[in-house]
Design an enzyme around this catalytic site. Structure first.
Site, PDB file in Angstrom:
ATOM      1  N   SER A  10       0.855  -1.184   0.000  1.00  0.00           N
ATOM      2  CA  SER A  10       0.000   0.000   0.000  1.00  0.00           C
ATOM      3  C   SER A  10       0.895   1.239   0.000  1.00  0.00           C
ATOM      4  CB  SER A  10      -0.949  -0.036   1.200  1.00  0.00           C
ATOM      5  OG  SER A  10      -1.914   0.996   1.113  1.00  0.00           O
ATOM      6  N   HIS A  37      -3.100  -0.765  -3.183  1.00  0.00           N
ATOM      7  CA  HIS A  37      -4.378  -0.132  -2.865  1.00  0.00           C
ATOM      8  C   HIS A  37      -4.611   1.097  -3.737  1.00  0.00           C
ATOM      9  CE1 HIS A  37      -4.298  -2.095   1.392  1.00  0.00           C
ATOM     10  NE2 HIS A  37      -4.776  -2.898   0.473  1.00  0.00           N
ATOM     11  N   ASP A 132      -4.203  -5.054   5.946  1.00  0.00           N
ATOM     12  CA  ASP A 132      -4.601  -5.881   4.808  1.00  0.00           C
ATOM     13  C   ASP A 132      -3.399  -6.727   4.380  1.00  0.00           C
ATOM     14  OD1 ASP A 132      -6.205  -6.897   2.745  1.00  0.00           O
ATOM     15  OD2 ASP A 132      -5.577  -5.339   1.339  1.00  0.00           O
TER      16      ASP A 132
END
Length: 342
Positions: A10, A37, A132
């Site tokens: 990310s 992301h 995540d």
């Protein structure tokens, strides 16, 4: 057995990916699938990363075969997953429910790759906020794959690597510059792993990886959720449906029956944001109420209704005080949730 490398990152992952892909040889003998992301925004990642790599780099196409030496990136607003039908393995793009408030999300890619490639899966978690990818890396390990995590000390956002190290039996913690060489060594080595990790089974004895893979493709139902966890008193911040609480592999998570999924950390962040949004909405309403009371006070004075004017003035003062109190609540909450300095 064929190998696949799945990478998730990310905030700050672009720089790490440039280094990793630049260090991989042009004859790298495994496919590489990457999720970052990017949300629903258009992405220039293939062009940017392609300049750093001798490998072919592009967005994945739904249904295309998984080919060694090719780098496939998740396109905007689509989950990138892997499907194996026993004869071939191919990429599958799913506009399914968000996971951890993301689409594309890292967990669906890692889970599906673990199911399709088993011990041939190598999962890599890079820099990023929150967590995540941790559950996906648990799936990789549960099916006998290998877990690599970027050293949090050099990550631009260490949350994701730290979470993975805390909840997964990671095989290697590496600096960015060492990841490519490790991938070359691991892909070239034979793998002898049984894939019977402790987190492989749900409490019911069913395979949580297969169940959650079905959920992302909407091939599951509430009965499966009952197998994975228990219904909680919480509601889904995406669709307002009921959430089921799961604790598989020591990481508390939540899922609703439409498929949205959250770790406890992500759910906390979304709830905090929702509370703050509600407080700012209340402040706006109080400002408007104060303005209205001021206007009504002026009208009452013009009409010689001094008692009413005094009443409206008192209400305006009260609205102003209440709005200030809410501002202080927001400021206090911001201090309380601020992360500790490294």
């Amino acid at each position: 057995m064929p190998k696949i490398v799945v990478i998730g990152g990310s905030f700050g992952a672009l720089n790490a990916l440039k280094v990793i892909l630049a260090d991989l040889p042009e004859d790298f003998p495994a496919a590489i699938l990457i999720v970052t992301h990017i949300g629903s925004h258009s992405s220039m990642l293939p062009e940017i990363l392609g300049r750093s790599s001798t490998l072919q780099v592009r967005h994945a196409i739904d249904g295309e075969p998984i080919v060694p030496g090719r780098v496939l990136l998740a396109p905007s607003d689509e989950h990138l997953t892997v499907v194996s039908d026993g004869v071939r393995s191919y990429a599958c793009l799913v506009h399914g429910p968000k996971e951890n408030h993301c689409r594309p999300a890292i967990d669906p890619l890692f889970r599906s790759a673990a199911a399709a490639f088993g011990t041939g899966t190598i999962g890599v978690i890079l820099t990023g906020y929150l967590d995540d990818g941790t559950v996906g890396l648990q799936a990789v390990k549960a099916r006998g794959g290998i877990a690599i995590v970027q050293d949090p000390a050099e990550a631009e956002a260490p949350d994701m690597p730290v979470s993975a190290l805390r909840h997964v039996d990671v095989d290697r913690k590496l600096g960015t510059g060492a990841i490519a060489q490790a991938l070359v060594e691991l892909v070239g080595a034979s793998t002898k792993r049984d894939g019977t990790g402790q987190v492989n089974a749900a409490p019911s004895g069913l395979d949580w990886i297969d169940i959650e893979n079905r959920l992302i493709g909407r091939g599951s139902d509430m009965d499966d959720l009952e197998q994975l966890g228990k219904k909680s008193a919480l509601t889904c911040p995406e669709c307002n449906g009921a959430l089921w609480e799961m604790d598989i592999g020591g990481l508390v998570r939540y899922r609703c029956h439409t498929g949205h999924a959250f770790t406890a950390s992500v759910l906390e962040k979304l709830q905090t944001d929702a509370v703050e949004d509600a407080l700012w909405g209340a402040i706006r309403a109080l400002h408007e109420q104060e303005r209205l009371f001021d206007k009504m006070r002026e009208k009452a004075l013009e009409a010689g209704q001094h008692a009413s004017a005094a009443d409206y003035q008192a209400k305006a003062v009260q609205a102003r005080a209440q709005s200030q109190s809410l501002r202080e609540v927001i400021a206090t909450a911001a201090v309380l949730v601020k992360p500790d300095a490294p």
